[in-house]
Design a protein around this motif. Structure first.
Motif, PDB file in Angstrom:
ATOM      1  N   ALA A  57       0.830  -1.208   0.000  1.00 10.76           N
ATOM      2  CA  ALA A  57       0.000   0.000   0.000  1.00 10.76           C
ATOM      3  C   ALA A  57       0.862   1.255   0.000  1.00 10.76           C
ATOM      4  N   ALA A  58       1.957   1.240   0.750  1.00 14.34           N
ATOM      5  CA  ALA A  58       2.859   2.393   0.782  1.00 14.34           C
ATOM      6  C   ALA A  58       3.517   2.606  -0.577  1.00 14.34           C
ATOM      7  N   LEU A  59       3.935   1.541  -1.235  1.00 15.11           N
ATOM      8  CA  LEU A  59       4.527   1.664  -2.568  1.00 15.11           C
ATOM      9  C   LEU A  59       3.499   2.182  -3.575  1.00 15.11           C
ATOM     10  N   SER A  60       2.264   1.711  -3.469  1.00 13.19           N
ATOM     11  CA  SER A  60       1.211   2.201  -4.366  1.00 13.19           C
ATOM     12  C   SER A  60       0.951   3.678  -4.146  1.00 13.19           C
ATOM     13  N   PHE A  61       0.930   4.099  -2.885  1.00 18.69           N
ATOM     14  CA  PHE A  61       0.706   5.510  -2.579  1.00 18.69           C
ATOM     15  C   PHE A  61       1.859   6.369  -3.093  1.00 18.69           C
ATOM     16  N   LEU A  62       3.102   5.904  -2.901  1.00 18.77           N
ATOM     17  CA  LEU A  62       4.254   6.659  -3.389  1.00 18.77           C
ATOM     18  C   LEU A  62       4.252   6.755  -4.912  1.00 18.77           C
ATOM     19  N   LEU A  63       3.844   5.689  -5.578  1.00 13.78           N
ATOM     20  CA  LEU A  63       3.740   5.727  -7.037  1.00 13.78           C
ATOM     21  C   LEU A  63       2.669   6.724  -7.469  1.00 13.78           C
ATOM     22  N   MET A  64       1.543   6.739  -6.758  1.00 18.13           N
ATOM     23  CA  MET A  64       0.479   7.679  -7.088  1.00 18.13           C
ATOM     24  C   MET A  64       0.937   9.121  -6.883  1.00 18.13           C
ATOM     25  N   VAL A  65       1.656   9.398  -5.798  1.00 19.54           N
ATOM     26  CA  VAL A  65       2.157  10.747  -5.535  1.00 19.54           C
ATOM     27  C   VAL A  65       3.188  11.154  -6.586  1.00 19.54           C
ATOM     28  N   ALA A  66       4.065  10.235  -6.954  1.00 24.26           N
ATOM     29  CA  ALA A  66       5.075  10.537  -7.971  1.00 24.26           C
ATOM     30  C   ALA A  66       4.415  10.847  -9.321  1.00 24.26           C
ATOM     31  N   ILE A  67       3.379  10.092  -9.668  1.00 27.47           N
ATOM     32  CA  ILE A  67       2.670  10.351 -10.918  1.00 27.47           C
ATOM     33  C   ILE A  67       1.972  11.698 -10.860  1.00 27.47           C
ATOM     34  N   LEU A  68       1.356  12.012  -9.717  1.00 28.33           N
ATOM     35  CA  LEU A  68       0.667  13.294  -9.570  1.00 28.33           C
ATOM     36  C   LEU A  68       1.634  14.465  -9.687  1.00 28.33           C
ATOM     37  N   ILE A  69       2.788  14.359  -9.066  1.00 25.58           N
ATOM     38  CA  ILE A  69       3.797  15.425  -9.157  1.00 25.58           C
ATOM     39  C   ILE A  69       4.287  15.574 -10.594  1.00 25.58           C
ATOM     40  N   ALA A  70       4.523  14.456 -11.262  1.00 24.07           N
ATOM     41  CA  ALA A  70       4.983  14.519 -12.651  1.00 24.07           C
ATOM     42  C   ALA A  70       3.926  15.135 -13.556  1.00 24.07           C
ATOM     43  N   VAL A  71       2.656  14.796 -13.340  1.00 22.14           N
ATOM     44  CA  VAL A  71       1.581  15.353 -14.155  1.00 22.14           C
ATOM     45  C   VAL A  71       1.452  16.854 -13.912  1.00 22.14           C
ATOM     46  N   LEU A  72       1.512  17.281 -12.662  1.00 21.88           N
ATOM     47  CA  LEU A  72       1.425  18.706 -12.356  1.00 21.88           C
ATOM     48  C   LEU A  72       2.596  19.483 -12.956  1.00 21.88           C
ATOM     49  N   PHE A  73       3.795  18.921 -12.862  1.00 19.17           N
ATOM     50  CA  PHE A  73       4.970  19.557 -13.460  1.00 19.17           C
ATOM     51  C   PHE A  73       4.826  19.641 -14.977  1.00 19.17           C
ATOM     52  N   TYR A  74       4.335  18.573 -15.569  1.00 21.81           N
ATOM     53  CA  TYR A  74       4.153  18.529 -17.018  1.00 21.81           C
ATOM     54  C   TYR A  74       3.098  19.541 -17.463  1.00 21.81           C
ATOM     55  N   ALA A  75       2.018  19.644 -16.704  1.00 22.97           N
ATOM     56  CA  ALA A  75       0.961  20.599 -17.033  1.00 22.97           C
ATOM     57  C   ALA A  75       1.471  22.029 -16.910  1.00 22.97           C
ATOM     58  N   ARG A  76       2.257  22.286 -15.890  1.00 23.94           N
ATOM     59  CA  ARG A  76       2.798  23.632 -15.714  1.00 23.94           C
ATOM     60  C   ARG A  76       3.811  23.954 -16.816  1.00 23.94           C
ATOM     61  N   ALA A  77       4.600  22.972 -17.227  1.00 31.74           N
ATOM     62  CA  ALA A  77       5.597  23.214 -18.268  1.00 31.74           C
ATOM     63  C   ALA A  77       4.921  23.507 -19.618  1.00 31.74           C
ATOM     64  N   LEU A  78       3.793  22.849 -19.874  1.00 36.43           N
ATOM     65  CA  LEU A  78       3.087  23.091 -21.132  1.00 36.43           C
ATOM     66  C   LEU A  78       2.180  24.298 -21.064  1.00 36.43           C
ATOM     67  N   GLY A  79       1.837  24.731 -19.871  1.00 34.83           N
ATOM     68  CA  GLY A  79       0.972  25.876 -19.729  1.00 34.83           C
ATOM     69  C   GLY A  79      -0.485  25.565 -20.012  1.00 34.83           C
ATOM     70  N   THR A  80      -0.930  24.347 -19.692  1.00 37.23           N
ATOM     71  CA  THR A  80      -2.307  23.968 -19.998  1.00 37.23           C
ATOM     72  C   THR A  80      -3.316  24.611 -19.060  1.00 37.23           C
ATOM     73  N   GLU A  81      -2.904  25.065 -17.883  1.00 42.07           N
ATOM     74  CA  GLU A  81      -3.878  25.689 -16.993  1.00 42.07           C
ATOM     75  C   GLU A  81      -4.378  27.013 -17.541  1.00 42.07           C
ATOM     76  N   GLU A  82      -3.589  27.656 -18.378  1.00 46.68           N
ATOM     77  CA  GLU A  82      -4.032  28.899 -19.015  1.00 46.68           C
ATOM     78  C   GLU A  82      -5.126  28.624 -20.038  1.00 46.68           C
ATOM     79  N   LEU A  83      -5.069  27.469 -20.693  1.00 48.02           N
ATOM     80  CA  LEU A  83      -6.062  27.139 -21.711  1.00 48.02           C
ATOM     81  C   LEU A  83      -7.388  26.716 -21.086  1.00 48.02           C
ATOM     82  N   THR A  84      -7.333  26.062 -19.941  1.00 48.48           N
ATOM     83  CA  THR A  84      -8.562  25.568 -19.321  1.00 48.48           C
ATOM     84  C   THR A  84      -9.160  26.575 -18.357  1.00 48.48           C
ATOM     85  N   GLY A  85      -8.391  27.520 -17.853  1.00 49.07           N
ATOM     86  CA  GLY A  85      -8.881  28.474 -16.853  1.00 49.07           C
ATOM     87  C   GLY A  85      -9.335  29.676 -17.468  1.00 49.07           C
TER      88      GLY A  85
END
Length: 85
Positions: A57-85
């Motif tokens: 369960a701890a490994l699954s949670f850490l994987l989920m957090v790592a994916i979430l951080i990577a997705v947020l970083f990727y979204a910020r790098a592409l600037g997609t929040e400006e398009l949706t907001g």
């Protein structure tokens, strides 16, 4: 201009592709060698073979957090929040 309009779709496509690739257990098990260890295989083995539920369960949670951080970083790098907001 067309690329800017297609950017949210490209973002969604790449996120869905790479999240599925991170947790793909079946292909690594069938096509990989015994030396090949992916995080999905480790979590599956902890749950099903070793019955080590807290660590799995701890490994699954850490994987989920790592994916979430990577997705947020990727979204910020592409600037997609400006398009949706």
């Amino acid at each position: 201009m067309t690329l800017l309009l297609a950017l949210p779709g490209l973002f969604a496509r790449s996120v869905l592709t790479f999240i599925a690739a991170l947790v793909d257990c079946v292909n690594a098990e069938l096509l990989g060698s015994p030396k090949t260890r992916m995080i999905g295989n480790v979590i599956q083995a902890r749950f099903l073979q070793q019955n080590d539920y807290p660590l799995a369960a701890a490994l699954s949670f850490l994987l989920m957090v790592a994916i979430l951080i990577a997705v947020l970083f990727y979204a910020r790098a592409l600037g997609t929040e400006e398009l949706t907001g």
